[in-house]
Design a protein around this motif. Sequence first.
Motif, mmCIF file in Angstrom:
data_model
loop_
_atom_site.group_PDB
_atom_site.id
_atom_site.type_symbol
_atom_site.label_atom_id
_atom_site.label_comp_id
_atom_site.label_asym_id
_atom_site.label_seq_id
_atom_site.Cartn_x
_atom_site.Cartn_y
_atom_site.Cartn_z
ATOM 1 N N PRO A 4 0.824 -1.216 0.000
ATOM 2 C CA PRO A 4 0.000 0.000 0.000
ATOM 3 C C PRO A 4 0.857 1.264 0.000
ATOM 4 N N PRO A 5 0.326 2.360 -0.580
ATOM 5 C CA PRO A 5 1.052 3.642 -0.562
ATOM 6 C C PRO A 5 1.283 4.104 0.878
ATOM 7 N N LEU A 6 2.476 4.588 1.145
ATOM 8 C CA LEU A 6 2.833 4.982 2.505
ATOM 9 C C LEU A 6 2.007 6.176 2.987
ATOM 10 N N LEU A 55 10.147 23.586 0.476
ATOM 11 C CA LEU A 55 8.746 23.197 0.627
ATOM 12 C C LEU A 55 8.465 22.781 2.067
ATOM 13 N N LEU A 56 7.288 23.150 2.565
ATOM 14 C CA LEU A 56 6.884 22.720 3.899
ATOM 15 C C LEU A 56 6.659 21.214 3.906
ATOM 16 N N HIS A 57 6.921 20.594 5.055
ATOM 17 C CA HIS A 57 6.723 19.155 5.158
ATOM 18 C C HIS A 57 5.232 18.821 5.139
ATOM 19 N N SER A 58 4.874 17.786 4.394
ATOM 20 C CA SER A 58 3.495 17.300 4.387
ATOM 21 C C SER A 58 3.510 15.816 4.064
ATOM 22 N N LEU A 59 2.604 15.078 4.669
ATOM 23 C CA LEU A 59 2.541 13.634 4.419
ATOM 24 C C LEU A 59 2.311 13.342 2.949
ATOM 25 N N GLU A 60 1.354 14.055 2.358
ATOM 26 C CA GLU A 60 0.988 13.781 0.965
ATOM 27 C C GLU A 60 2.169 13.982 0.030
ATOM 28 N N GLY A 65 4.891 8.424 -3.625
ATOM 29 C CA GLY A 65 5.782 7.526 -4.354
ATOM 30 C C GLY A 65 6.412 6.447 -3.488
ATOM 31 N N LEU A 66 6.249 6.534 -2.175
ATOM 32 C CA LEU A 66 6.789 5.523 -1.268
ATOM 33 C C LEU A 66 5.701 4.520 -0.889
#
Length: 329
Positions: A4-6, A55-60, A65-66
């Motif tokens: 599944p996508p991380l 860029l600000l950190h974001s989960l999306e 791609g992981l």
Amino acid sequence: MVAPPLAEVALDWCHAKSVTAASTSGNSDKARRTDLARWGRAIKTSRGEIIDEELLHSLEHDLDGLTTRDLSSESLLRALDLLKRSYSPSTLQRQLSSVRGFCRWLATKGLIDTNPFDDEVLQVRGRTEQAVRAFTPDDVTAMIEAAGEPSKRARSAWPARDEALIDLLAATGTRNGECVALRIGDIGGADRPVLHIQRGTKSGRVREVPLAKHTVDRLDKYLAERGERGLAATGRESLFIRNDGRDFTTDALYHLVKRLAQAASAHLPDDALVHGLRHHFGLQLAMRGVPPATLQQLMGHQDPRTTSIYTRHASFDLINALDDAGWLS
């Protein structure tokens, strides 16, 4: 089985954690999301991917791609080496705690075959000494002096407010989010002034911290100037505001502390600046022999093991001081 996508499973984990969390402030959820995003970015960087660090950190974005297959012990070890170069030990410990909990949840749900943290190498490499990155008393004095004599280029400066703000942070151990949520009416007390910290707390626990006379004097001076400027100063108003009357934000507070730390030549990692004043408070109390239970209450710690970081560090400092004085020779 397709991995599944991380990003997708990370959002599910964060939601599950926030639903069962004791705190309702949202700070812990934000920290978990940022931690996992940093791991994702570090994994990509360790593989040679070009990352825009602006860029600000974001989960999306950072986990895009992981998949869960990217959470091998090898990839986490490479990412850990990168994170160690950028963050203080205390922040790194929190990041490790977040990804360790995430991996444990994935294994429980059957989304990964084995938990990478079962690898003994990762366990050993993940243990770092939790240093207390605190501003020294001299640092705090120099920062307050810098606040009183700002550079002409510091257009956002307000000397009386900035002196009071640094003093309050260093003398009460208030966290960033707690500080910007304070209201004027939170200063009270019948016998002696105390600060009621009741909004933006990490654990949802309300606490009271007695205020030193020098802190009260600086707050009084700032609030008097605030009234002279025609800015609202009732009990329901935010305690700290910007020059135009708008409320302080956590970002504005961070940049103010960073500016004053640089002016005072007080050096701490960027991620430890505001917290460095909180650590100053905890460490100074521990060195003065304040009982651990009282220190835990004043710091607002839910777990006494967190408080023990200060008492351990204070013991090391006292031993070093005695050694330097030749007492232990």
